[in-house]
Design a protein around this motif. Sequence first.
Motif, short mmCIF file in Angstrom:
data_model
loop_
_atom_site.label_atom_id
_atom_site.label_comp_id
_atom_site.label_asym_id
_atom_site.label_seq_id
_atom_site.Cartn_x
_atom_site.Cartn_y
_atom_site.Cartn_z
N VAL A 70 37.32 29.27 11.54
CA VAL A 70 38.59 29.95 11.99
C VAL A 70 37.88 29.95 12.95
O VAL A 70 36.64 30.48 13.57
N ALA A 71 39.50 31.33 13.76
CA ALA A 71 38.24 32.20 15.15
C ALA A 71 37.65 33.47 15.21
O ALA A 71 38.23 34.45 13.93
N PRO A 72 37.17 33.50 16.14
CA PRO A 72 35.72 34.69 15.70
C PRO A 72 36.37 36.09 15.99
O PRO A 72 35.62 37.38 15.98
N LEU A 73 37.13 35.33 16.95
CA LEU A 73 38.23 37.35 17.31
C LEU A 73 39.65 36.81 17.33
O LEU A 73 39.93 35.54 17.54
N LYS A 74 40.35 37.66 18.02
CA LYS A 74 41.94 37.66 17.87
C LYS A 74 41.39 37.33 20.00
O LYS A 74 41.19 37.34 20.03
N GLY A 75 42.50 36.30 19.46
CA GLY A 75 42.81 36.14 21.11
C GLY A 75 43.56 34.61 21.31
O GLY A 75 43.99 34.03 20.70
N ARG A 76 43.13 34.06 23.07
CA ARG A 76 43.76 33.08 22.93
C ARG A 76 43.35 31.84 23.06
O ARG A 76 41.86 31.64 23.69
N LEU A 77 43.44 30.79 22.06
CA LEU A 77 41.99 29.43 21.41
C LEU A 77 42.68 28.78 23.71
O LEU A 77 43.27 27.89 23.91
N VAL A 78 41.06 28.83 24.03
CA VAL A 78 41.39 28.43 25.96
C VAL A 78 40.67 27.02 25.59
O VAL A 78 41.61 26.04 26.69
N VAL A 79 40.22 26.34 24.77
CA VAL A 79 39.81 25.03 24.35
C VAL A 79 39.86 24.89 23.44
O VAL A 79 39.40 25.56 22.91
N PHE A 80 40.41 22.93 23.69
CA PHE A 80 40.30 22.73 22.06
C PHE A 80 39.85 21.16 22.43
O PHE A 80 40.42 20.37 22.82
N HIS A 81 38.61 20.62 22.62
CA HIS A 81 37.91 20.12 22.81
C HIS A 81 38.68 18.01 22.20
O HIS A 81 38.36 18.49 21.00
N ASP B 28 40.01 41.35 25.72
CA ASP B 28 39.22 41.97 26.80
C ASP B 28 38.07 40.80 27.50
O ASP B 28 37.92 41.18 28.09
N GLY B 29 38.51 39.63 27.48
CA GLY B 29 37.96 39.05 28.39
C GLY B 29 36.64 38.04 28.07
O GLY B 29 36.24 37.27 28.46
N LEU B 30 36.61 38.63 27.47
CA LEU B 30 35.25 37.82 26.12
C LEU B 30 35.10 36.35 25.51
O LEU B 30 36.86 35.95 24.97
N LYS B 31 34.59 35.42 25.75
CA LYS B 31 34.86 33.78 25.52
C LYS B 31 33.66 33.73 24.26
O LYS B 31 32.42 34.03 24.74
N MET C 101 27.93 32.27 23.71
CA MET C 101 29.07 33.10 24.58
C MET C 101 29.32 33.01 25.47
O MET C 101 27.81 33.42 26.67
N PRO C 102 29.48 32.09 25.92
CA PRO C 102 29.82 31.49 27.49
C PRO C 102 30.51 32.76 28.60
O PRO C 102 31.32 33.50 28.34
N GLU C 103 29.68 32.67 29.65
CA GLU C 103 30.46 33.48 30.79
C GLU C 103 30.07 34.98 30.51
O GLU C 103 31.36 35.62 30.75
N LEU C 104 29.36 35.28 29.71
CA LEU C 104 29.40 36.63 29.31
C LEU C 104 29.61 37.25 30.96
O LEU C 104 28.71 37.29 32.14
N PRO C 105 30.34 38.80 31.20
CA PRO C 105 30.58 39.45 31.79
C PRO C 105 29.37 40.57 32.32
O PRO C 105 28.30 40.56 31.73
N ALA C 106 28.95 40.58 33.84
CA ALA C 106 27.92 41.23 33.93
C ALA C 106 27.94 43.17 32.86
O ALA C 106 29.41 43.50 32.64
#
Length: 154
Positions: free
Chosen positions: A42-53, A65-68, A122-127
């Motif tokens: 299931v989705a771990p948070l509310k947001g857009r499914l940006v990648v589905f292999h 909030d931009g977190l992936k 959590m890839p590409e975690l913002p600074a």
Amino acid sequence: MIPILSPFTGRVVPLEEVPDPVFAERMLGEGIAVEPDEGIAVAPLKGRLVVFHSAGHAFAIEGEDGLKVLVHIGLDTVHLRGEGFVRLAQEGDWMEAGQPIARFDMERIRAAGFSLLSPVIMPELPAGYRVFPTKAHAVRAGQDPLLYVVREQG
């Protein structure tokens, strides 16, 4: 503090215990893994499914909030070429936390010789952000936090 819900119901496993150096050595980012008890993610948070292999074994959601969050169902399951995976959502869909994204055949994965151990990264975690894993030993999909993301004060 931002809670990232578990995409799976199952046993929590520290990332360093995942028998794949890409995950264990945190090459893709911070996270944790779950040994699923049920064949649904299931989705771990509310947001857009940006990648589905295309093989159906991995997906990523980007929160408002931009977190992936990257969810990988099993290890090396890309080699199944989609066999045993059913998509319940499509890339680009807006998802609610806890909404089903994929079903997977646990017995098919095991019979093919692959591990069901499923990293949540959590890839590409913002600074300025840090990730803390749950202290729980077991989690329920879409209900229990698996990771907590904290923005450091500075």
